[in-house]
Design a protein around this motif. Structure first.
Motif, mmCIF file in Angstrom:
data_model
loop_
_atom_site.group_PDB
_atom_site.id
_atom_site.type_symbol
_atom_site.label_atom_id
_atom_site.label_comp_id
_atom_site.label_asym_id
_atom_site.label_seq_id
_atom_site.Cartn_x
_atom_site.Cartn_y
_atom_site.Cartn_z
ATOM 1 N N LEU A 13 0.821 -1.205 0.000
ATOM 2 C CA LEU A 13 0.000 0.000 0.000
ATOM 3 C C LEU A 13 0.857 1.258 0.000
ATOM 4 O O LEU A 13 0.561 2.233 -0.703
ATOM 5 N N LEU A 14 1.928 1.257 0.782
ATOM 6 C CA LEU A 14 2.831 2.410 0.811
ATOM 7 C C LEU A 14 3.508 2.608 -0.537
ATOM 8 O O LEU A 14 3.623 3.728 -1.032
ATOM 9 N N ALA A 15 3.960 1.519 -1.145
ATOM 10 C CA ALA A 15 4.616 1.619 -2.455
ATOM 11 C C ALA A 15 3.639 2.144 -3.496
ATOM 12 O O ALA A 15 3.984 2.979 -4.336
ATOM 13 N N SER A 16 2.409 1.674 -3.421
ATOM 14 C CA SER A 16 1.392 2.129 -4.368
ATOM 15 C C SER A 16 1.104 3.613 -4.188
ATOM 16 O O SER A 16 1.004 4.360 -5.162
ATOM 17 N N ALA A 17 0.991 4.053 -2.964
ATOM 18 C CA ALA A 17 0.700 5.463 -2.694
ATOM 19 C C ALA A 17 1.854 6.354 -3.124
ATOM 20 O O ALA A 17 1.646 7.454 -3.638
ATOM 21 N N CYS A 18 3.078 5.890 -2.934
ATOM 22 C CA CYS A 18 4.242 6.693 -3.293
ATOM 23 C C CYS A 18 4.448 6.768 -4.798
ATOM 24 O O CYS A 18 5.012 7.724 -5.300
ATOM 25 N N SER A 19 3.985 5.755 -5.528
ATOM 26 C CA SER A 19 4.221 5.743 -6.969
ATOM 27 C C SER A 19 3.085 6.386 -7.758
ATOM 28 O O SER A 19 3.156 6.491 -8.968
ATOM 29 N N ALA A 20 2.019 6.788 -7.092
ATOM 30 C CA ALA A 20 0.901 7.415 -7.795
ATOM 31 C C ALA A 20 1.357 8.736 -8.415
ATOM 32 O O ALA A 20 2.080 9.508 -7.803
ATOM 33 N N ALA A 21 0.922 8.963 -9.643
ATOM 34 C CA ALA A 21 1.304 10.187 -10.353
ATOM 35 C C ALA A 21 0.625 11.390 -9.709
ATOM 36 O O ALA A 21 -0.543 11.318 -9.315
ATOM 37 N N PRO A 22 1.346 12.485 -9.592
ATOM 38 C CA PRO A 22 0.720 13.680 -9.018
ATOM 39 C C PRO A 22 -0.351 14.222 -9.959
ATOM 40 O O PRO A 22 -0.282 14.044 -11.170
ATOM 41 N N GLN A 23 -1.345 14.842 -9.387
ATOM 42 C CA GLN A 23 -2.414 15.431 -10.181
ATOM 43 C C GLN A 23 -1.884 16.660 -10.924
ATOM 44 O O GLN A 23 -1.157 17.455 -10.339
ATOM 45 N N PRO A 24 -2.248 16.799 -12.206
ATOM 46 C CA PRO A 24 -1.799 17.992 -12.928
ATOM 47 C C PRO A 24 -2.490 19.231 -12.379
ATOM 48 O O PRO A 24 -3.583 19.139 -11.814
#
Length: 148
Positions: free
Chosen positions: A12-23
């Motif tokens: 879950l942490l890895a997934s949250a950290c790899s999410a693309a930032p919102q434009p």
């Protein structure tokens, strides 16, 4: 904490950290008509005016960029024209997600072909792509702005 829970928390942490930032939010500064007139049309005129032939009393004059600066200018115009397509895909400019998007994508594909032709300094290909580009623009205008 058992191993399963640790693996789940790690995933879950890895997934949250790899999410693309919102434009950042898009904000149209001018109306679509102004963007077309003051950006697209001016850039298209440079691209379309770069190749072709003119018949004069002295004979036929072939139009083509002659200097590195002229090639650079027509390439810049083709890039500006093509990238402006992206601005037409955002609300409030996007008229619909069907024909409008297809026309813009087609224009952008032709713009990419134009940039490639310019990079090859192939004036015949530039002329041919310019004709396709003109047809795409005219088709879109006939549907969305028949009064022009």
């Amino acid at each position: 904490m058992n191993k399963f829970a640790l693996v789940l928390v790690g995933a879950l942490l890895a997934s949250a950290c790899s999410a693309a930032p919102q434009p950042p939010p898009f904000k149209a500064v001018v109306e679509t008509k102004d963007l077309m007139e003051h950006v697209m049309e001016r850039q298209a005129d440079i691209v379309w005016g770069a190749t072709g032939s003119t018949v004069t009393a002295d004979g036929v004059e072939e139009l083509r960029p002659k200097t590195d600066d002229e090639w650079l200018a027509v390439r810049a115009a083709a890039i500006n024209l093509t990238e402006t397509g992206n601005l037409l895909l955002f609300a409030p400019r996007a008229q619909d997600d069907g024909r409008w998007v297809q026309n813009v994508q087609k224009m952008m594909e032709q713009g990419q072909r134009m940039i490639a032709a310019i990079d090859r300094k192939n004036t015949q290909e530039m002329f041919d792509v310019g004709s396709d580009l003109y047809d795409t623009c005219t088709s879109c205008h006939m549907h969305y702005m028949p009064e022009i």
